[in-house]
Motif scaffolding. Sequence first.
Motif, mmCIF file in Angstrom:
data_model
loop_
_atom_site.group_PDB
_atom_site.id
_atom_site.type_symbol
_atom_site.label_atom_id
_atom_site.label_comp_id
_atom_site.label_asym_id
_atom_site.label_seq_id
_atom_site.Cartn_x
_atom_site.Cartn_y
_atom_site.Cartn_z
ATOM 1 N N ASN A 66 30.987 79.701 31.276
ATOM 2 C CA ASN A 66 32.295 80.259 30.931
ATOM 3 C C ASN A 66 32.750 81.419 31.809
ATOM 4 O O ASN A 66 33.786 82.018 31.532
ATOM 5 C CB ASN A 66 32.281 80.737 29.470
ATOM 6 C CG ASN A 66 32.041 79.612 28.499
ATOM 7 O OD1 ASN A 66 32.338 78.458 28.780
ATOM 8 N ND2 ASN A 66 31.493 79.942 27.339
ATOM 9 N N THR A 67 31.999 81.745 32.845
ATOM 10 C CA THR A 67 32.385 82.879 33.691
ATOM 11 C C THR A 67 33.371 82.498 34.785
ATOM 12 O O THR A 67 34.025 83.367 35.359
ATOM 13 C CB THR A 67 31.156 83.524 34.350
ATOM 14 O OG1 THR A 67 30.491 82.557 35.186
ATOM 15 C CG2 THR A 67 30.189 84.040 33.295
ATOM 16 N N THR A 68 33.505 81.218 35.081
ATOM 17 C CA THR A 68 34.282 80.801 36.253
ATOM 18 C C THR A 68 35.751 81.200 36.169
ATOM 19 O O THR A 68 36.265 81.921 37.030
ATOM 20 C CB THR A 68 34.165 79.284 36.462
ATOM 21 O OG1 THR A 68 32.810 78.956 36.789
ATOM 22 C CG2 THR A 68 35.068 78.818 37.607
ATOM 23 N N LEU A 69 36.460 80.726 35.156
ATOM 24 C CA LEU A 69 37.896 80.991 35.089
ATOM 25 C C LEU A 69 38.213 82.475 34.876
ATOM 26 O O LEU A 69 39.144 82.995 35.503
ATOM 27 C CB LEU A 69 38.549 80.123 34.016
ATOM 28 C CG LEU A 69 38.465 78.615 34.253
ATOM 29 C CD1 LEU A 69 39.284 77.858 33.218
ATOM 30 C CD2 LEU A 69 38.918 78.242 35.660
ATOM 31 N N PRO A 70 37.464 83.201 34.023
ATOM 32 C CA PRO A 70 37.731 84.634 33.904
ATOM 33 C C PRO A 70 37.502 85.391 35.217
ATOM 34 O O PRO A 70 38.232 86.330 35.527
ATOM 35 C CB PRO A 70 36.755 85.100 32.817
ATOM 36 C CG PRO A 70 36.460 83.891 32.021
ATOM 37 C CD PRO A 70 36.488 82.761 33.006
ATOM 38 N N ILE A 130 26.419 80.980 29.053
ATOM 39 C CA ILE A 130 26.038 79.705 28.456
ATOM 40 C C ILE A 130 25.203 80.019 27.218
ATOM 41 O O ILE A 130 24.860 81.177 26.973
ATOM 42 C CB ILE A 130 25.221 78.829 29.451
ATOM 43 C CG1 ILE A 130 23.986 79.598 29.960
ATOM 44 C CG2 ILE A 130 26.089 78.383 30.626
ATOM 45 C CD1 ILE A 130 23.107 78.800 30.897
ATOM 46 N N PRO A 131 24.847 79.010 26.415
ATOM 47 C CA PRO A 131 23.966 79.279 25.274
ATOM 48 C C PRO A 131 22.644 79.910 25.707
ATOM 49 O O PRO A 131 22.121 79.618 26.788
ATOM 50 C CB PRO A 131 23.747 77.878 24.672
ATOM 51 C CG PRO A 131 24.977 77.118 25.052
ATOM 52 C CD PRO A 131 25.331 77.614 26.431
ATOM 53 N N ASN A 305 42.073 82.248 26.409
ATOM 54 C CA ASN A 305 41.945 83.493 25.636
ATOM 55 C C ASN A 305 40.670 84.248 25.979
ATOM 56 O O ASN A 305 40.142 84.988 25.170
ATOM 57 C CB ASN A 305 41.956 83.189 24.132
ATOM 58 C CG ASN A 305 40.684 82.514 23.664
ATOM 59 O OD1 ASN A 305 40.204 81.593 24.306
ATOM 60 N ND2 ASN A 305 40.134 82.966 22.546
ATOM 61 N N ASN A 306 40.180 84.077 27.233
ATOM 62 C CA ASN A 306 38.937 84.760 27.593
ATOM 63 C C ASN A 306 39.072 85.667 28.807
ATOM 64 O O ASN A 306 38.079 86.059 29.409
ATOM 65 C CB ASN A 306 37.809 83.749 27.821
ATOM 66 C CG ASN A 306 38.112 82.777 28.954
ATOM 67 O OD1 ASN A 306 39.193 82.791 29.532
ATOM 68 N ND2 ASN A 306 37.154 81.922 29.269
#
Length: 328
Positions: A66-70, A130-131, A305-306
């Motif tokens: 989840n770090t890519t787009l932010p 990630i988890p 929303n991140n």
Amino acid sequence: MTLLRLRGAALAAALLSAALVLTACGGDSGNSDDTGDAAAETRSIKAGNGTIEVPADPKRVATIGNTTLPFIDIGGKPVGVTAESDSDVKQLPADQQATYKSATILAPSADQVDMEKLASLTPDLILVQIPDEEFKGIEKQLTAIAPTVFFGLDTEWKGLADGLAEAGNQTDKFGKQKAEFEGKVAKIKKTYGAIIAKSSFVDVIRWDSSDPGTFAIADIGCSEIARDDVGMNFPESPEGKDPLAWTALPFEQISSLSKYDVVTYPVDDKGQPTEPFAPVVATSTWKALPAVKSGRALGIFCPGNNSYGSVDRYLDSLDSALATLPAT
């Protein structure tokens, strides 16, 4: 399965050894004119995997999960990324789409990262969300390649944005986005405070994966911003329970939305209902809702929303939508 080939691990180890030698050579502070000193400077970052020493000004950043787009949103230009969905990439501004497409795709998902390919990019920083269990399985391989900063899934979006900006040395654009966010929230509260105070809201959605003939009440995503930061009265799941958004409701229950003063629903950047949600607005039950008939059904664009940039775009859409509410 994670692609942890033996030759990939050997290459990663070789790269790590070379990096240690270079750091040791560049760490000599006796020559202040040596440009290698600047490259060897580090900063300490507190993350989910402890206190990590990262380059003061990283130049080759890889992003996983989840770090890519932010990271791209705050001005980062990653050299390697795990794949994002086409629908998410399509909602990015054109320059951010170009940045994403210029990066090497490491895998379709974090648990399939090709470590050999990652090592070949010679990153000087790896950012991961990630988890926890997935990270534990690949942590040693990642840290053998480059300093790795990990954020758990329980990291709140503002904390993630702060951490990425700090670790990636992208504070200039980030600071502007954060200031814009605070200004936009304050403006909405001031302009529509009376309407917000006396109105009940509900946010509805359909996912790409939703079963035919179903929708959901969204208490996660952009409506969290409206609820928690703006102060709008949106329903949410009780603490400790699964989000309302995870429960599929049949179209027959669309009429239950009649008890809310204002209904919000997802639209694209052109103001049209998103493809998954289009079947809902086509139903006679939707068209008969009091909010729809009275102009109180608001289409809101939520590109994400991140990160502050995407949330700022959401707030712009929310502002414009609230401005259309009829006077009471």
